[in-house]
Design a protein around this motif. Structure first.
Motif, PDB file in Angstrom:
ATOM      1  N   SER A  26       0.829  -1.209   0.000  1.00  0.00           N
ATOM      2  CA  SER A  26       0.000   0.000   0.000  1.00  0.00           C
ATOM      3  C   SER A  26       0.864   1.261   0.000  1.00  0.00           C
ATOM      4  O   SER A  26       0.532   2.251  -0.671  1.00  0.00           O
ATOM      5  N   SER A  27       1.981   1.235   0.729  1.00  0.00           N
ATOM      6  CA  SER A  27       2.870   2.401   0.746  1.00  0.00           C
ATOM      7  C   SER A  27       3.462   2.649  -0.629  1.00  0.00           C
ATOM      8  O   SER A  27       3.570   3.797  -1.072  1.00  0.00           O
ATOM      9  N   LYS A  28       3.854   1.597  -1.322  1.00  0.00           N
ATOM     10  CA  LYS A  28       4.428   1.763  -2.657  1.00  0.00           C
ATOM     11  C   LYS A  28       3.377   2.274  -3.642  1.00  0.00           C
ATOM     12  O   LYS A  28       3.682   3.068  -4.532  1.00  0.00           O
ATOM     13  N   LYS A  29       2.150   1.814  -3.475  1.00  0.00           N
ATOM     14  CA  LYS A  29       1.084   2.287  -4.345  1.00  0.00           C
ATOM     15  C   LYS A  29       0.834   3.778  -4.109  1.00  0.00           C
ATOM     16  O   LYS A  29       0.680   4.557  -5.052  1.00  0.00           O
ATOM     17  N   GLU A  30       0.789   4.190  -2.832  1.00  0.00           N
ATOM     18  CA  GLU A  30       0.615   5.606  -2.494  1.00  0.00           C
ATOM     19  C   GLU A  30       1.763   6.434  -3.062  1.00  0.00           C
ATOM     20  O   GLU A  30       1.557   7.535  -3.557  1.00  0.00           O
ATOM     21  N   LEU A  31       2.962   5.895  -2.966  1.00  0.00           N
ATOM     22  CA  LEU A  31       4.150   6.609  -3.437  1.00  0.00           C
ATOM     23  C   LEU A  31       4.065   6.891  -4.935  1.00  0.00           C
ATOM     24  O   LEU A  31       4.467   7.958  -5.396  1.00  0.00           O
ATOM     25  N   SER A  32       3.524   5.948  -5.690  1.00  0.00           N
ATOM     26  CA  SER A  32       3.425   6.151  -7.138  1.00  0.00           C
ATOM     27  C   SER A  32       2.305   7.120  -7.512  1.00  0.00           C
ATOM     28  O   SER A  32       2.354   7.761  -8.561  1.00  0.00           O
ATOM     29  N   GLU A  33       1.300   7.245  -6.656  1.00  0.00           N
ATOM     30  CA  GLU A  33       0.163   8.111  -6.967  1.00  0.00           C
ATOM     31  C   GLU A  33       0.371   9.567  -6.563  1.00  0.00           C
ATOM     32  O   GLU A  33      -0.194  10.468  -7.161  1.00  0.00           O
ATOM     33  N   VAL A  34       1.173   9.801  -5.519  1.00  0.00           N
ATOM     34  CA  VAL A  34       1.369  11.154  -4.990  1.00  0.00           C
ATOM     35  C   VAL A  34       2.365  11.908  -5.865  1.00  0.00           C
ATOM     36  O   VAL A  34       3.356  11.350  -6.344  1.00  0.00           O
ATOM     37  N   SER A  35       2.103  13.202  -6.055  1.00  0.00           N
ATOM     38  CA  SER A  35       2.992  13.994  -6.895  1.00  0.00           C
ATOM     39  C   SER A  35       3.866  14.969  -6.096  1.00  0.00           C
ATOM     40  O   SER A  35       4.939  15.341  -6.549  1.00  0.00           O
ATOM     41  N   SER A  36       3.418  15.403  -4.916  1.00  0.00           N
ATOM     42  CA  SER A  36       4.211  16.378  -4.162  1.00  0.00           C
ATOM     43  C   SER A  36       5.405  15.696  -3.492  1.00  0.00           C
ATOM     44  O   SER A  36       5.336  14.558  -3.049  1.00  0.00           O
ATOM     45  N   LEU A  37       6.470  16.437  -3.423  1.00  0.00           N
ATOM     46  CA  LEU A  37       7.715  15.902  -2.889  1.00  0.00           C
ATOM     47  C   LEU A  37       7.632  15.650  -1.384  1.00  0.00           C
ATOM     48  O   LEU A  37       8.190  14.669  -0.883  1.00  0.00           O
ATOM     49  N   ARG A  38       6.935  16.504  -0.663  1.00  0.00           N
ATOM     50  CA  ARG A  38       6.802  16.325   0.789  1.00  0.00           C
ATOM     51  C   ARG A  38       6.041  15.050   1.125  1.00  0.00           C
ATOM     52  O   ARG A  38       6.404  14.312   2.026  1.00  0.00           O
ATOM     53  N   GLU A  39       4.957  14.824   0.405  1.00  0.00           N
ATOM     54  CA  GLU A  39       4.163  13.614   0.643  1.00  0.00           C
ATOM     55  C   GLU A  39       4.984  12.367   0.313  1.00  0.00           C
ATOM     56  O   GLU A  39       4.926  11.359   1.016  1.00  0.00           O
ATOM     57  N   LYS A  40       5.749  12.456  -0.758  1.00  0.00           N
ATOM     58  CA  LYS A  40       6.594  11.320  -1.133  1.00  0.00           C
ATOM     59  C   LYS A  40       7.635  11.025  -0.057  1.00  0.00           C
ATOM     60  O   LYS A  40       7.902   9.869   0.259  1.00  0.00           O
ATOM     61  N   SER A  41       8.206  12.070   0.507  1.00  0.00           N
ATOM     62  CA  SER A  41       9.210  11.852   1.553  1.00  0.00           C
ATOM     63  C   SER A  41       8.580  11.255   2.808  1.00  0.00           C
ATOM     64  O   SER A  41       9.186  10.422   3.483  1.00  0.00           O
TER      65      SER A  41
END
Length: 100
Positions: A26-41
């Protein structure tokens, strides 16, 4: 025969992988969907906080009979020399040894 401690360590990694599988996926899926750098970090930190041995890359394929970590054949789940012995003893159907 492989040392018992190494085989147990591998079993522990397998259990950890199963335990954290859904969280990591689920974390990897969220990581691919999010575009902002803060959310990715943030999501990346969450992934990094899970145990190191929960990653499927850390697991090692071992021989079913001996526990040998090298020269394994995926189709049989056996190491090379065990496979060879079984072919010579005619225990594997469809496998032939070469002779010339």
């Amino acid at each position: 025969m492989a040392r018992k401690s190494l085989i147990e360590r591998e079993r522990k990694r397998e259990k950890l992988e199963q335990k954290y599988h859904l969280i990591r996926r689920s974390s990897k899926k969220e990581l691919s969907e999010v575009s902002s750098l803060r959310e990715k970090s943030k999501i990346h930190r969450k992934l990094q906080s899970s145990p190191r041995n929960s990653a499927p890359v850390r697991r090692h394929r071992r021989c079913f009979l001996t526990g040998r970590p090298r020269a394994n054949y995926r189709d049989f789940g056996l190491s090379g020399y065990i496979l060879r012995e079984m072919v010579y003893a005619c225990l594997l159907p469809g496998a032939t040894r070469s002779s010339w």
